[in-house]
Design a protein around this motif. Sequence first.
Motif, PDB file in Angstrom:
ATOM      1  N   LYS A  37       0.814  -1.218   0.000  1.00 43.31           N
ATOM      2  CA  LYS A  37       0.000   0.000   0.000  1.00 43.31           C
ATOM      3  C   LYS A  37       0.846   1.266   0.000  1.00 43.31           C
ATOM      4  N   GLY A  38       2.129   1.156   0.280  1.00 45.20           N
ATOM      5  CA  GLY A  38       2.992   2.334   0.278  1.00 45.20           C
ATOM      6  C   GLY A  38       3.619   2.595   1.634  1.00 45.20           C
ATOM      7  N   ASP A  39       4.089   3.817   1.810  1.00 45.21           N
ATOM      8  CA  ASP A  39       4.784   4.224   3.029  1.00 45.21           C
ATOM      9  C   ASP A  39       3.772   4.435   4.153  1.00 45.21           C
ATOM     10  N   ALA A  40       3.659   3.459   5.019  1.00 49.27           N
ATOM     11  CA  ALA A  40       2.632   3.467   6.064  1.00 49.27           C
ATOM     12  C   ALA A  40       2.782   4.646   7.018  1.00 49.27           C
ATOM     13  N   LEU A  41       3.995   5.019   7.344  1.00 47.21           N
ATOM     14  CA  LEU A  41       4.195   6.102   8.302  1.00 47.21           C
ATOM     15  C   LEU A  41       3.802   7.455   7.712  1.00 47.21           C
ATOM     16  N   VAL A  42       4.101   7.672   6.447  1.00 48.44           N
ATOM     17  CA  VAL A  42       3.707   8.927   5.792  1.00 48.44           C
ATOM     18  C   VAL A  42       2.186   8.999   5.659  1.00 48.44           C
ATOM     19  N   VAL A  43       1.571   7.897   5.259  1.00 45.27           N
ATOM     20  CA  VAL A  43       0.120   7.881   5.119  1.00 45.27           C
ATOM     21  C   VAL A  43      -0.549   8.095   6.480  1.00 45.27           C
ATOM     22  N   GLU A  87      -8.978  17.388  19.130  1.00 48.22           N
ATOM     23  CA  GLU A  87      -8.309  17.349  17.833  1.00 48.22           C
ATOM     24  C   GLU A  87      -7.016  16.529  17.917  1.00 48.22           C
ATOM     25  N   ALA A  88      -6.246  16.724  18.982  1.00 47.67           N
ATOM     26  CA  ALA A  88      -5.013  15.964  19.151  1.00 47.67           C
ATOM     27  C   ALA A  88      -5.302  14.478  19.354  1.00 47.67           C
ATOM     28  N   LEU A  89      -6.299  14.162  20.176  1.00 47.75           N
ATOM     29  CA  LEU A  89      -6.655  12.765  20.419  1.00 47.75           C
ATOM     30  C   LEU A  89      -7.198  12.089  19.159  1.00 47.75           C
ATOM     31  N   THR A  90      -8.030  12.801  18.412  1.00 47.78           N
ATOM     32  CA  THR A  90      -8.567  12.250  17.163  1.00 47.78           C
ATOM     33  C   THR A  90      -7.445  12.012  16.164  1.00 47.78           C
ATOM     34  N   SER A  91      -6.522  12.948  16.099  1.00 43.62           N
ATOM     35  CA  SER A  91      -5.374  12.800  15.212  1.00 43.62           C
ATOM     36  C   SER A  91      -4.574  11.543  15.554  1.00 43.62           C
ATOM     37  N   ALA A  92      -4.277  11.353  16.817  1.00 45.78           N
ATOM     38  CA  ALA A  92      -3.508  10.183  17.243  1.00 45.78           C
ATOM     39  C   ALA A  92      -4.255   8.889  16.955  1.00 45.78           C
ATOM     40  N   ALA A  93      -5.543   8.874  17.249  1.00 48.74           N
ATOM     41  CA  ALA A  93      -6.340   7.660  17.048  1.00 48.74           C
ATOM     42  C   ALA A  93      -6.450   7.293  15.569  1.00 48.74           C
ATOM     43  N   VAL A  94      -6.700   8.275  14.727  1.00 51.01           N
ATOM     44  CA  VAL A  94      -6.856   7.991  13.291  1.00 51.01           C
ATOM     45  C   VAL A  94      -5.516   7.617  12.663  1.00 51.01           C
ATOM     46  N   ALA A  95      -4.435   8.233  13.104  1.00 52.48           N
ATOM     47  CA  ALA A  95      -3.116   7.825  12.609  1.00 52.48           C
ATOM     48  C   ALA A  95      -2.852   6.368  12.965  1.00 52.48           C
ATOM     49  N   ALA A  96      -3.192   5.970  14.187  1.00 53.16           N
ATOM     50  CA  ALA A  96      -3.016   4.580  14.613  1.00 53.16           C
ATOM     51  C   ALA A  96      -3.896   3.639  13.789  1.00 53.16           C
ATOM     52  N   LEU A  97      -5.143   4.024  13.582  1.00 55.82           N
ATOM     53  CA  LEU A  97      -6.050   3.198  12.769  1.00 55.82           C
ATOM     54  C   LEU A  97      -5.547   3.072  11.331  1.00 55.82           C
ATOM     55  N   THR A  98      -4.974   4.133  10.820  1.00 54.97           N
ATOM     56  CA  THR A  98      -4.434   4.098   9.457  1.00 54.97           C
ATOM     57  C   THR A  98      -3.258   3.144   9.365  1.00 54.97           C
ATOM     58  N   LEU A  99      -2.409   3.162  10.365  1.00 57.52           N
ATOM     59  CA  LEU A  99      -1.290   2.219  10.372  1.00 57.52           C
ATOM     60  C   LEU A  99      -1.818   0.783  10.413  1.00 57.52           C
ATOM     61  N   TYR A 100      -2.860   0.554  11.210  1.00 58.96           N
ATOM     62  CA  TYR A 100      -3.493  -0.774  11.230  1.00 58.96           C
ATOM     63  C   TYR A 100      -3.976  -1.145   9.825  1.00 58.96           C
ATOM     64  N   ASP A 101      -4.675  -0.231   9.184  1.00 60.30           N
ATOM     65  CA  ASP A 101      -5.205  -0.496   7.845  1.00 60.30           C
ATOM     66  C   ASP A 101      -4.095  -0.792   6.842  1.00 60.30           C
ATOM     67  N   MET A 102      -3.010  -0.077   6.947  1.00 61.37           N
ATOM     68  CA  MET A 102      -1.895  -0.275   6.016  1.00 61.37           C
ATOM     69  C   MET A 102      -1.243  -1.648   6.211  1.00 61.37           C
ATOM     70  N   CYS A 103      -1.300  -2.181   7.428  1.00 68.03           N
ATOM     71  CA  CYS A 103      -0.599  -3.427   7.755  1.00 68.03           C
ATOM     72  C   CYS A 103      -1.481  -4.665   7.790  1.00 68.03           C
ATOM     73  N   LYS A 104      -2.788  -4.508   7.808  1.00 64.46           N
ATOM     74  CA  LYS A 104      -3.667  -5.657   8.055  1.00 64.46           C
ATOM     75  C   LYS A 104      -3.597  -6.730   6.969  1.00 64.46           C
ATOM     76  N   ALA A 105      -3.186  -6.383   5.775  1.00 62.82           N
ATOM     77  CA  ALA A 105      -3.087  -7.379   4.701  1.00 62.82           C
ATOM     78  C   ALA A 105      -1.951  -8.375   4.941  1.00 62.82           C
ATOM     79  N   VAL A 106      -0.937  -7.967   5.705  1.00 63.59           N
ATOM     80  CA  VAL A 106       0.207  -8.851   5.939  1.00 63.59           C
ATOM     81  C   VAL A 106       0.203  -9.468   7.325  1.00 63.59           C
ATOM     82  N   SER A 107      -0.591  -8.895   8.238  1.00 63.83           N
ATOM     83  CA  SER A 107      -0.574  -9.401   9.605  1.00 63.83           C
ATOM     84  C   SER A 107      -1.793  -8.894  10.358  1.00 63.83           C
TER      85      SER A 107
END
Length: 131
Positions: A37-43, A87-107
């Motif tokens: 999916k690409g660079d998970a940390l940037v996304v 806003e800060a909490l939502t940002s942190a939570a969605v960034a974490a969820l995005t990392l999950y989404d980027m990685c779920k295909a492999v693990s």
Amino acid sequence: MVDVGRKPDTERVAVASAVVLLGPVAFKLVQQNELKKGDALVVAQLAGVQAAKLTSQLIPLCYHVALSHIQTWASCRARGPTGVEMEALTSAAVAALTLYDMCKAVSRDIVLAEIKLISKTGGQRGDFHWA
């Protein structure tokens, strides 16, 4: 909703964090930037910024805040009558969820944990810093 119309505008800053625990396969792929999916940390960083900007649309009864600065990993700043913790909490939570989404295909051995406010400054109730 709480009436914030009479509260003075003050400089407000909030910092939040979220922990993402990856299994060894996903961790290696993220570390080596080899996910399909690409660079998970940037996304995840982009998702965190977007989430901070959209918080009032996602959290019922949350005021729209004109943010003057967003820094992922999850630091928000604004000048106004209400805080930027959500806003800060939502940002942190969605960034974490995005990392999950980027990685779920492999693990699937991914754990999202400890979404928390680290610090906040400004406002009537004073400053807060996680001990």
